[in-house]
Design a protein around this motif. Structure first.
Motif, mmCIF file in Angstrom:
data_model
loop_
_atom_site.group_PDB
_atom_site.id
_atom_site.type_symbol
_atom_site.label_atom_id
_atom_site.label_comp_id
_atom_site.label_asym_id
_atom_site.label_seq_id
_atom_site.Cartn_x
_atom_site.Cartn_y
_atom_site.Cartn_z
ATOM 1 N N LEU A 166 -2.172 -11.004 2.262
ATOM 2 C CA LEU A 166 -2.697 -9.670 2.548
ATOM 3 C C LEU A 166 -3.757 -9.761 3.637
ATOM 4 N N PRO A 167 -3.719 -8.820 4.597
ATOM 5 C CA PRO A 167 -4.787 -8.792 5.600
ATOM 6 C C PRO A 167 -6.044 -8.149 5.023
ATOM 7 N N GLY A 168 -7.154 -8.276 5.715
ATOM 8 C CA GLY A 168 -8.404 -7.689 5.234
ATOM 9 C C GLY A 168 -8.501 -6.213 5.591
ATOM 10 N N GLY A 169 -9.416 -5.520 4.945
ATOM 11 C CA GLY A 169 -9.718 -4.135 5.276
ATOM 12 C C GLY A 169 -8.665 -3.121 4.886
ATOM 13 N N ILE A 170 -7.779 -3.501 3.957
ATOM 14 C CA ILE A 170 -6.730 -2.567 3.568
ATOM 15 C C ILE A 170 -6.878 -2.144 2.110
ATOM 16 N N LEU A 171 -6.212 -1.030 1.801
ATOM 17 C CA LEU A 171 -6.064 -0.601 0.416
ATOM 18 C C LEU A 171 -4.622 -0.931 0.031
ATOM 19 N N ALA A 172 -4.469 -1.882 -0.878
ATOM 20 C CA ALA A 172 -3.130 -2.338 -1.237
ATOM 21 C C ALA A 172 -2.785 -1.928 -2.659
ATOM 22 N N GLY A 173 -1.560 -1.512 -2.876
ATOM 23 C CA GLY A 173 -1.106 -1.132 -4.213
ATOM 24 C C GLY A 173 -0.097 -2.129 -4.738
ATOM 25 N N ILE A 174 -0.277 -2.509 -6.010
ATOM 26 C CA ILE A 174 0.734 -3.346 -6.663
ATOM 27 C C ILE A 174 1.525 -2.430 -7.579
ATOM 28 N N ILE A 175 2.825 -2.324 -7.352
ATOM 29 C CA ILE A 175 3.620 -1.479 -8.237
ATOM 30 C C ILE A 175 4.752 -2.283 -8.871
ATOM 31 N N GLY A 176 5.241 -1.763 -9.980
ATOM 32 C CA GLY A 176 6.303 -2.437 -10.724
ATOM 33 C C GLY A 176 6.359 -1.855 -12.118
ATOM 34 N N PRO A 177 7.468 -2.012 -12.817
ATOM 35 C CA PRO A 177 7.597 -1.414 -14.156
ATOM 36 C C PRO A 177 6.675 -2.071 -15.176
ATOM 37 N N ASN A 178 6.563 -1.489 -16.359
ATOM 38 C CA ASN A 178 5.765 -2.080 -17.446
ATOM 39 C C ASN A 178 6.262 -3.488 -17.732
ATOM 40 N N GLY A 179 5.317 -4.387 -17.895
ATOM 41 C CA GLY A 179 5.696 -5.762 -18.197
ATOM 42 C C GLY A 179 6.166 -6.552 -16.993
ATOM 43 N N ALA A 180 5.997 -5.981 -15.792
ATOM 44 C CA ALA A 180 6.459 -6.668 -14.583
ATOM 45 C C ALA A 180 5.566 -7.850 -14.230
ATOM 46 N N GLY A 181 4.356 -7.843 -14.763
ATOM 47 C CA GLY A 181 3.435 -8.938 -14.459
ATOM 48 C C GLY A 181 2.326 -8.546 -13.495
#
Ligand SMILES: Nc1ncnc2c1ncn2[C@@H]1O[C@H](COP(=O)(O)OP(=O)(O)OP(=O)(O)O)[C@@H](O)[C@H]1O
Ligand SMILES: [Mg+2]
Lengths: 262, 290
Positions: A32-47
């Protein structure tokens, strides 16, 4: 689709995490580069939770590593803040809003030192940013879910970190609170800070996040939201459950995974 | 004067246990305190066999070692053996306590101890068991010094490391993420409880130690939502229990430790009713589930 960057602020390298021999995260590799707003998405239990816990050394990876600012967490701990899922603590704990927020200044104080004027200013400032001034002395047991979430956010703000990992800061908050929180996060990134957020609402992904990481035990995609947040990849993240199971079963047969000892 | 020393001893134990009990209660670990108060017995017996006396450093060191060992075994059975926490606690402390009892009976000729005394103590003897200097000066009851020292150690440790204990108690994941070791602080807390138990076992016994670990903090928790107020209330309630327990014992001519335990229960019931009236209904219900 995985897009790598040079000079990453977050580097996850070949990360595998298993709980009781069951792989939960499998070969995750992204930057990931700096200065960003990053989202982690995935279903329940995805880790998703497991992934940020691995970044914070809260779970021990089976293999691979995470580097932050090119270093191990131990070397840069004071620059990194972690916001756990709200329900991981007992909200009947005898503490006021201000007590919890002040806790964010404790790590920088070290042993034997207690908050002084500068730390208290910091806590009050954070209180204002999350719009909880009127709740300063309220007991945390008497807060709504959205208010609790903002208390956690404010505690993170007082840590003066450059990198934030937040586990579902938008869970169970109303539209107004969501606005307040996103404003705070965007202000952080505008100051060059990096914010990584576990997120559930697919509707708002494109609107909020500069970068999106999609996981479903394996990494499906990581890159600028405009490039990776496509119907095919979302489908693959949320719909491909059956495929994944057969894949793991196949791997077990070829003994890439440690065989079960029952 | 005798009454004064008995009450003082009871209060010292109450305050020490109460302060530690607050952290145990908030971490839902009261049962571990119960376990340690019993499982230090074999440590006490072995220390007695080696040093030949009931007081002194050997006893304190032995207690801390056994206490930490207990904590370690409980953790080990729970994590590696995949047994539920409460079952691991039950298995561990009954086993260690039994070893202590066997040691006492095997070495009965050498050990001036019995399990009755360990469980119930002999607080009425406190004023007789004096600390006398070699020069012949009488310093006062031995247990008062012993318990006073332990109280000092506990208060100093908690005061110096309040921030750390506070963080670890409220939010473990956050504490670890800032670099604190939850395990280390857990073991420090357990070491303090071991010290308290061994210092109190002769005078008040393990049962009263457990009552003081649980009842005053639980009562205070019901009456307040503020951490500092809870500490002050716990100390206050502990002392009230010691005083009223003593007079109850005198009045009905019964065991002092037993009466103090009864008073601890009565005061808890009052606190529960007060909390109930304050509409602190949820807390009142929750605490029953501890
Ligand atoms: N302590 C644990 N022991 C064993 N298995 C665990 C543990 N924690 C999580 N898991 C399992 O690991 C998998 C991933 O869990 P994780 O909490 O990381 O998912 P998540 O993506 O955060 O899910 P959610 O959206 O529900 O929060 C799940 O299948 C879960 O059952
Ligand atoms: Mg999660």
């Amino acid at each position: 689709m995985i897009i790598h960057v040079d000079q990453p602020v977050v580097e996850v390298h070949d990360l595998t995490v298993t709980y009781e021999r069951r792989p939960v995260l499998w070969d995750i590799d992204f930057t990931l580069p700096g200065g960003i707003l990053a989202g982690i998405i995935g279903p329940n239990g995805a880790g998703k939770t497991t992934l940020i816990k691995a970044a914070m050394d809260l779970v021990v990876p089976g293999s691979g590593f995470v580097r932050l600012f090119g270093k191990s967490l131990k070397e840069v701990r004071s620059k990194v803040s972690y916001v756990p899922q709200r329900r991981t603590v007992d909200w009947d704990f005898p503490a006021s809003v201000y007590d919890v927020i002040l806790m964010g200044t404790y790590p920088s104080l070290g042993l034997f030192r207690y908050p002084r004027k500068a730390e208290k200013e910091l806590a009050l400032d954070a209180l204002r940013k999350v719009e909880l001034e009127d709740f300063k002395n309220r007991q945390i047991s008497q807060l709504s879910g959205g208010q609790q979430q903002r208390v956690f956010l404010a505690r993170a703000l007082t840590q003066n970190a450059d990198l934030f990992f937040m586990d579902e800061p938008f869970a169970g908050v109303d539209a107004a609170t969501e606005k307040t929180i996103i404003k705070v996060l965007q202000e952080l990134t505008s100051h060059g800070k990096t914010v990584v957020v576990v997120h559930h609402d697919l509707q708002s992904v494109a609107k909020y996040f500069d970068w999106t990481i999609m996981i479903h035990s394996r990494l499906i995609a990581s890159g600028p939201t405009s490039q990776v947040f496509t119907p095919e990849l979302v489908e693959k993240t949320y719909g491909g459950k059956l495929d994944l199971l057969t894949e793991v079963a196949h791997l077990l047969q070829t003994e890439k995974l440690p065989p079960r000892e029952d | 004067m005798d009454a004064f020393f008995v009450i003082l001893t009871g209060s010292l134990v109450a305050v020490t246990c109460g302060i530690l009990g607050i952290f145990l209660m908030l971490r839902r670990m009261v049962m571990i305190g119960d376990a340690i108060s019993h499982s230090v017995l074999p440590g006490i017996v072995i220390a007695f066999l080696i040093s030949g006396s009931r007081d002194g450093l050997a006893m304190l060191i032995a207690a801390v070692i056994t206490g930490l060992l207990t904590t370690f075994i409980i953790q080990f059975i729970h994590e590696k053996g995949k047994l539920q926490a409460d079952a691991s606690i039950g298995v561990t402390f009954t086993w260690l306590f039994a070893i202590g009892i066997i040691l006492i009976s095997v070495f009965a000729d050498y050990v001036d101890l019995d399990q009755e005394c360990v469980l119930y103590g002999e607080i009425a003897y406190v004023p007789i068991d004096l600390w006398i200097l070699p020069s012949g000066i009488i310093m006062g009851p031995r247990s008062v010094y012993m318990l006073g020292t332990v109280l000092l150690i506990v208060v100093i440790t908690i005061l110096f490391f309040f921030k750390e204990f506070y963080m670890v108690t409220f939010d473990q994941d956050f504490a670890v993420s800032t670099g604190l070791s939850v395990t280390l602080w857990h073991y420090i807390l357990m070491a303090l409880i071991s010290l308290t138990t061994v210092a109190s076992f002769e005078s008040v016994g393990a049962i009263l130690v457990v009552a003081f670990l649980v009842a005053p903090p639980a009562s205070a928790y019901l009456l307040s939502d503020d951490f500092k107020t809870i500490i002050i209330l716990t100390v206050f309630i502990g002392i009230i229990v010691a005083i009223s327990g003593y007079f109850l014992a005198v009045y009905i001519n019964s065991s002092i430790s037993g009466s103090m335990t009864v008073m601890a229960g009565i005061i808890f019931a009052i606190a529960w009713l007060l909390a109930f009236r304050r509409r602190n209904f949820q807390k009142s219900l929750k605490i029953i589930k501890f």
